[in-house]
Design a protein around this motif. Sequence first.
Motif, PDB file in Angstrom:
ATOM      1  N   VAL A  58      85.095  56.125  47.750  1.00 12.82           N
ATOM      2  CA  VAL A  58      85.572  54.784  47.401  1.00 12.82           C
ATOM      3  C   VAL A  58      85.149  53.771  48.452  1.00 12.82           C
ATOM      4  O   VAL A  58      84.955  52.591  48.168  1.00 12.82           O
ATOM      5  N   GLY A  59      85.007  54.231  49.686  1.00 10.88           N
ATOM      6  CA  GLY A  59      84.612  53.323  50.758  1.00 10.88           C
ATOM      7  C   GLY A  59      83.319  52.597  50.455  1.00 10.88           C
ATOM      8  O   GLY A  59      83.168  51.417  50.761  1.00 10.88           O
ATOM      9  N   ALA A  60      82.379  53.306  49.861  1.00  8.26           N
ATOM     10  CA  ALA A  60      81.100  52.685  49.519  1.00  8.26           C
ATOM     11  C   ALA A  60      81.267  51.598  48.470  1.00  8.26           C
ATOM     12  O   ALA A  60      80.570  50.582  48.485  1.00  8.26           O
ATOM     13  N   VAL A  61      82.216  51.797  47.572  1.00 12.17           N
ATOM     14  CA  VAL A  61      82.472  50.801  46.527  1.00 12.17           C
ATOM     15  C   VAL A  61      83.110  49.556  47.128  1.00 12.17           C
ATOM     16  O   VAL A  61      82.732  48.422  46.813  1.00 12.17           O
ATOM     17  N   VAL A  62      84.095  49.770  48.013  1.00 12.12           N
ATOM     18  CA  VAL A  62      84.799  48.643  48.627  1.00 12.12           C
ATOM     19  C   VAL A  62      83.862  47.821  49.486  1.00 12.12           C
ATOM     20  O   VAL A  62      84.007  46.598  49.605  1.00 12.12           O
ATOM     21  N   THR A  63      82.862  48.468  50.088  1.00 12.42           N
ATOM     22  CA  THR A  63      81.906  47.752  50.924  1.00 12.42           C
ATOM     23  C   THR A  63      81.182  46.669  50.135  1.00 12.42           C
ATOM     24  O   THR A  63      80.761  45.644  50.680  1.00 12.42           O
ATOM     25  N   ALA A  64      81.045  46.887  48.831  1.00  8.71           N
ATOM     26  CA  ALA A  64      80.362  45.925  47.975  1.00  8.71           C
ATOM     27  C   ALA A  64      81.228  44.712  47.667  1.00  8.71           C
ATOM     28  O   ALA A  64      80.766  43.764  47.029  1.00  8.71           O
ATOM     29  N   VAL A  65      82.489  44.723  48.090  1.00 11.36           N
ATOM     30  CA  VAL A  65      83.409  43.600  47.849  1.00 11.36           C
ATOM     31  C   VAL A  65      83.913  43.102  49.203  1.00 11.36           C
ATOM     32  O   VAL A  65      85.061  43.349  49.587  1.00 11.36           O
ATOM     33  N   PRO A  66      83.080  42.413  49.969  1.00 10.80           N
ATOM     34  CA  PRO A  66      83.432  42.008  51.333  1.00 10.80           C
ATOM     35  C   PRO A  66      84.658  41.101  51.423  1.00 10.80           C
ATOM     36  O   PRO A  66      85.384  41.125  52.416  1.00 10.80           O
ATOM     37  N   TRP A  67      84.912  40.313  50.403  1.00  8.92           N
ATOM     38  CA  TRP A  67      86.048  39.390  50.473  1.00  8.92           C
ATOM     39  C   TRP A  67      87.386  40.140  50.501  1.00  8.92           C
ATOM     40  O   TRP A  67      88.390  39.622  51.008  1.00  8.92           O
ATOM     41  N   LEU A  68      87.393  41.375  49.970  1.00 14.97           N
ATOM     42  CA  LEU A  68      88.629  42.144  49.938  1.00 14.97           C
ATOM     43  C   LEU A  68      89.098  42.488  51.351  1.00 14.97           C
ATOM     44  O   LEU A  68      90.283  42.349  51.680  1.00 14.97           O
ATOM     45  N   LEU A  69      88.159  42.890  52.207  1.00 12.83           N
ATOM     46  CA  LEU A  69      88.516  43.190  53.592  1.00 12.83           C
ATOM     47  C   LEU A  69      88.951  41.919  54.332  1.00 12.83           C
ATOM     48  O   LEU A  69      89.798  41.970  55.216  1.00 12.83           O
ATOM     49  N   GLY A  70      88.383  40.785  53.937  1.00 12.47           N
ATOM     50  CA  GLY A  70      88.787  39.527  54.554  1.00 12.47           C
ATOM     51  C   GLY A  70      90.233  39.189  54.244  1.00 12.47           C
ATOM     52  O   GLY A  70      90.991  38.751  55.128  1.00 12.47           O
ATOM     53  N   VAL A  71      90.647  39.409  53.007  1.00 13.98           N
ATOM     54  CA  VAL A  71      92.036  39.168  52.619  1.00 13.98           C
ATOM     55  C   VAL A  71      92.981  40.083  53.393  1.00 13.98           C
ATOM     56  O   VAL A  71      94.005  39.652  53.929  1.00 13.98           O
ATOM     57  N   VAL A  72      92.618  41.358  53.465  1.00 10.56           N
ATOM     58  CA  VAL A  72      93.451  42.318  54.191  1.00 10.56           C
ATOM     59  C   VAL A  72      93.506  41.970  55.669  1.00 10.56           C
ATOM     60  O   VAL A  72      94.549  42.104  56.319  1.00 10.56           O
ATOM     61  N   ARG A  73      92.380  41.512  56.217  1.00  4.47           N
ATOM     62  CA  ARG A  73      92.324  41.158  57.637  1.00  4.47           C
ATOM     63  C   ARG A  73      93.340  40.070  57.983  1.00  4.47           C
ATOM     64  O   ARG A  73      94.127  40.187  58.915  1.00  4.47           O
ATOM     65  N   TRP A  74      93.351  38.971  57.187  1.00  6.39           N
ATOM     66  CA  TRP A  74      94.247  37.864  57.485  1.00  6.39           C
ATOM     67  C   TRP A  74      95.704  38.212  57.171  1.00  6.39           C
ATOM     68  O   TRP A  74      96.611  37.814  57.918  1.00  6.39           O
ATOM     69  N   ALA A  75      95.927  38.949  56.107  1.00  5.76           N
ATOM     70  CA  ALA A  75      97.292  39.370  55.791  1.00  5.76           C
ATOM     71  C   ALA A  75      97.833  40.269  56.891  1.00  5.76           C
ATOM     72  O   ALA A  75      98.988  40.135  57.318  1.00  5.76           O
ATOM     73  N   GLY A  76      97.010  41.178  57.375  1.00  3.59           N
ATOM     74  CA  GLY A  76      97.442  42.060  58.450  1.00  3.59           C
ATOM     75  C   GLY A  76      97.714  41.309  59.733  1.00  3.59           C
ATOM     76  O   GLY A  76      98.694  41.581  60.434  1.00  3.59           O
ATOM     77  N   ALA A  77      96.873  40.346  60.061  1.00  6.05           N
ATOM     78  CA  ALA A  77      97.065  39.564  61.282  1.00  6.05           C
ATOM     79  C   ALA A  77      98.365  38.767  61.231  1.00  6.05           C
ATOM     80  O   ALA A  77      99.114  38.711  62.214  1.00  6.05           O
ATOM     81  N   LEU A  78      98.645  38.155  60.081  1.00  2.31           N
ATOM     82  CA  LEU A  78      99.883  37.376  59.939  1.00  2.31           C
ATOM     83  C   LEU A  78     101.105  38.277  60.042  1.00  2.31           C
ATOM     84  O   LEU A  78     102.116  37.916  60.675  1.00  2.31           O
ATOM     85  N   PHE A  79     101.024  39.453  59.428  1.00  3.61           N
ATOM     86  CA  PHE A  79     102.159  40.372  59.494  1.00  3.61           C
ATOM     87  C   PHE A  79     102.400  40.838  60.930  1.00  3.61           C
ATOM     88  O   PHE A  79     103.537  40.873  61.411  1.00  3.61           O
ATOM     89  N   LEU A  80     101.330  41.211  61.640  1.00  2.90           N
ATOM     90  CA  LEU A  80     101.467  41.669  63.026  1.00  2.90           C
ATOM     91  C   LEU A  80     101.998  40.542  63.916  1.00  2.90           C
ATOM     92  O   LEU A  80     102.805  40.787  64.820  1.00  2.90           O
ATOM     93  N   LEU A  81     101.547  39.325  63.656  1.00  4.94           N
ATOM     94  CA  LEU A  81     102.045  38.181  64.423  1.00  4.94           C
ATOM     95  C   LEU A  81     103.546  38.025  64.211  1.00  4.94           C
ATOM     96  O   LEU A  81     104.310  37.839  65.171  1.00  4.94           O
ATOM     97  N   GLY A  82     103.986  38.103  62.945  1.00  6.34           N
ATOM     98  CA  GLY A  82     105.410  37.971  62.658  1.00  6.34           C
ATOM     99  C   GLY A  82     106.231  39.107  63.243  1.00  6.34           C
ATOM    100  O   GLY A  82     107.320  38.881  63.796  1.00  6.34           O
ATOM    101  N   TYR A  83     105.718  40.342  63.141  1.00  2.00           N
ATOM    102  CA  TYR A  83     106.453  41.485  63.694  1.00  2.00           C
ATOM    103  C   TYR A  83     106.556  41.359  65.212  1.00  2.00           C
ATOM    104  O   TYR A  83     107.578  41.700  65.810  1.00  2.00           O
ATOM    105  N   GLY A  84     105.486  40.835  65.842  1.00  2.00           N
ATOM    106  CA  GLY A  84     105.523  40.625  67.285  1.00  2.00           C
ATOM    107  C   GLY A  84     106.566  39.604  67.681  1.00  2.00           C
ATOM    108  O   GLY A  84     107.243  39.742  68.703  1.00  2.00           O
TER     109      GLY A  84
END
Length: 216
Positions: A58-84
């Motif tokens: 599945v990793g190879a498939v997800v690589t073809a959708v770069p915007w998906l990792l971008g969404v996860v990146r910012w969502a994760g950063a905001l969550f970690l900031l709030g938890y901190g």
Amino acid sequence: MLSSLAAGFGLGLSLIVAIGAQNLFVLRQGVRREHVLAVVAVCAVSDAVLIALGVSGVGAVVTAVPWLLGVVRWAGALFLLGYGIVAARRALRPSGEVLRVEPETSTSAAVRTRTTTTTRTAAVLTCLALTWLNPHVYLDTVFLLGSVAATHGAERGVFGVGAAAASVVWFTALGFGARFLGRWLDSPTAWRVLDGVIALVMWALAFSLVLPVFTG
């Protein structure tokens, strides 16, 4: 087969042991003796699912959708900031919480914290967020482990089993072994230091997630 199993276990363990948001949360829950089994189970099952996705390609498939990792990146950063921020507030405004370990009797040993505020649902949801909103988890499990598993050909499934077993062993040891830290966490000051460290690590992880966006 045994070599693939050992390779998966070794690589999986080396990736999981690194200090991160997920490990710190498991450690804190383990020290508090709060819903440890549920938290360990969530971490282990989540890793197993992600590893299975990586091994299946599945990793190879997800690589073809770069915007998906971008969404996860910012969502994760905001969550970690709030938890901190939450951890920093606990450090700056302590509740007087300490770990109380009562002497063992012939039948049982009572170990508890003076205040217990985390519900099982809240612990599980937090653990899920720290796992599934962390892009590093996808890079390690879906992409890296998936890529290495592909080199094992027909035994890539065995490699994945080894990596999943490493996750179970590590989180079990971390969650249930954390109780032995109780002797160092028997004062409010110690808990403030722990929460302060957690806050700093969470903020550092959040910063590391978004830094590539600005450095290109």
